[in-house]
Write an enzyme that holds these catalytic residues in place. Structure first.
Site, mmCIF file in Angstrom:
data_model
loop_
_atom_site.group_PDB
_atom_site.id
_atom_site.type_symbol
_atom_site.label_atom_id
_atom_site.label_comp_id
_atom_site.label_asym_id
_atom_site.label_seq_id
_atom_site.Cartn_x
_atom_site.Cartn_y
_atom_site.Cartn_z
ATOM 1 N N TYR A 77 7.827 -2.166 -9.408
ATOM 2 C CA TYR A 77 7.493 -3.029 -10.549
ATOM 3 C C TYR A 77 8.629 -3.056 -11.564
ATOM 4 C CZ TYR A 77 2.773 -4.088 -9.098
ATOM 5 O OH TYR A 77 1.701 -4.584 -8.412
ATOM 6 N N ARG A 133 -10.416 0.251 -6.750
ATOM 7 C CA ARG A 133 -10.634 -0.956 -7.556
ATOM 8 C C ARG A 133 -12.111 -1.330 -7.617
ATOM 9 N NH1 ARG A 133 -5.469 -3.330 -7.924
ATOM 10 N NH2 ARG A 133 -6.358 -4.533 -9.592
#
Ligand code: CP3
Length: 357
Positions: free
Chosen positions: A164, A40
């Site tokens: 998810y 990230r």
């Protein structure tokens, strides 16, 4: 199929660079300095990323090859890291399976219609990278031309994607996902089969377009017991890594909270194994054996004073004891609010530590 996707890896018109220290380390070779990059690394910590986000959403960035390449290269320029990671999200390929979702600020991906039944799984479309993610594949070739360091492609691992899809959004205990796993093993198996197929196709297309390494993010896998990992997930992870074994690009197998399942994870595959900060690097090495490791600084330390970052980084480097096959990274992604100057200093500290044996 586009021309880029039909080419074998390494023939994108850009010279391969197997001697880059990041790629050498993944293969277990000696290096002049420990390579370092940050999961990230592109994103909210960087003011230049926030400036781009003023005019484009995350999904818009991933559909605009030039902008995607620009955001991918921002941390390379500012931080001096040894690898770039393609700017996308782990949920990106789900659109190509017919799953509608949004990425909600501060919360993460939210799925419009969660996948919870045998019919839901049967309704998933087969993922075709050349049509589903054409702009990303184009971004890869731009980045390959412009990046001074190797480009990492990536995908979410099937379990983390399943979390998810089934939960519909972020979750604390993944209760619905585990309930499906145990109450409807056949449906679970079919869902995982579809996600493994997608992940293999997605990573193969990225390699054909020019990425030089791939990382599989199994961010939520630490929620599983060793028993469930072995019985309900391991065969799928094994098939995934077998499906990318011939690509000629090294793979990194990453998870969070994995100290208790590290041996199982490593045996499923990956040229390098990601370690989080809950295990020492030397203990992680003992478990994964003769394999490169990546990690493992606690990302929350970067929200505090430099002294604590320095102490932890030096401890990790000492734990590694100049053995080849270490890529320095955080144990999980850069948190929003991280000071980019800390990241820059950390890169210098790791590089200044010097060569491996
Ligand atoms: O590493 C990079 O710099 C490349 C880009 C990248 C993003 N997401 C962009 C993003 C990568 C590699 C990811 C992976 C990802 N996405 C993971 C695996 C890594 C991990 O952290 O465990 C996961 C679990 C996701 C799902 C996700 N996407 C969450 C939980 C969030 C919200 C939290 C947050 O960081 O804001 C996102 C949104 C997201 N993905 C952002 C970025 C830059 C921030 C939101 C934005 O800019 O709109």
């Amino acid at each position: 199929m586009t021309a880029a996707a039909s080419r074998p890896p390494g023939t994108t018109g850009v010279a391969p660079r197997p001697d880059a220290r990041f790629l050498r380390a993944l293969r277990g070779g000696s290096v002049d300095a420990t390579p370092v990059w940050f999961m990230r690394q592109a994103g909210r910590a960087l003011p230049e990323y926030r400036a781009v986000r003023e005019r484009a959403t995350l999904l818009e960035i991933t559909r605009d090859p030039a902008l995607c390449a620009e955001v991918t290269l921002q941390p390379v320029r500012r931080l001096g890291v040894d690898a770039a990671i393609l700017f996308a999200d782990i949920t990106t390929p789900l659109a190509g399976m017919g799953v509608a979702f949004d990425i909600v600020e501060g919360r993460g991906p939210v799925i419009e219609h969660p996948v919870r039944t045998a019919d839901d799984v049967a309704g998933l479309r087969a993922f075709e990278p050349e049509t589903a993610v054409a702009p990303l594949l184009e971004a890869i070739s731009i980045i390959r031309r412009e990046s001074p360091v190797p480009l990492i492609g990536f995908a979410g691992a099937p379990f983390t994607l399943a979390c998810y899809l089934v939960e519909g959004g972020p979750s604390r205990d993944f209760g619905r996902t585990k309930a499906l796993m145990h109450a409807e093993p056949a449906t679970w198996g079919r869902l995982l089969d579809r996600l493994v197929d997608t992940t293999i196709a997605y990573l193969r297309a990225q390699a054909a377009a020019g990425v030089e390494a791939v990382q599989v993010f199994d961010s939520w896998v630490g929620a599983l017991s060793p028993l469930d990992y072995e019985r309900r997930l391991w065969p799928h992870m094994r098939r995934l890594f077998e499906g990318i074994a011939d690509l000629g690009v090294p793979s990194i197998h990453f998870g969070v909270g994995t100290a208790g399942i590290l041996g199982l994870q490593a045996s499923a595959g990956g040229d390098a194994i990601g370690l989080d900060w809950r295990i020492s690097l030397s203990q992680g090495r003992q478990i994964v054996g003769d394999r490169a490791v990546q990690g493992n600084l606690d990302p929350t330390l970067l929200l505090g004073p430099w002294d604590a970052v320095e102490e932890a980084a030096r401890w990790i480097l000492e734990q590694n004891d100049r053995r080849p096959g270490h890529v320095f990274n955080l144990g999980h992604g850069v948190l929003p609010g991280t000071d980019p100057d800390h990241l820059r200093r950390l890169v210098d500290l790791v590089h200044d530590h010097g060569a491996s044996r």
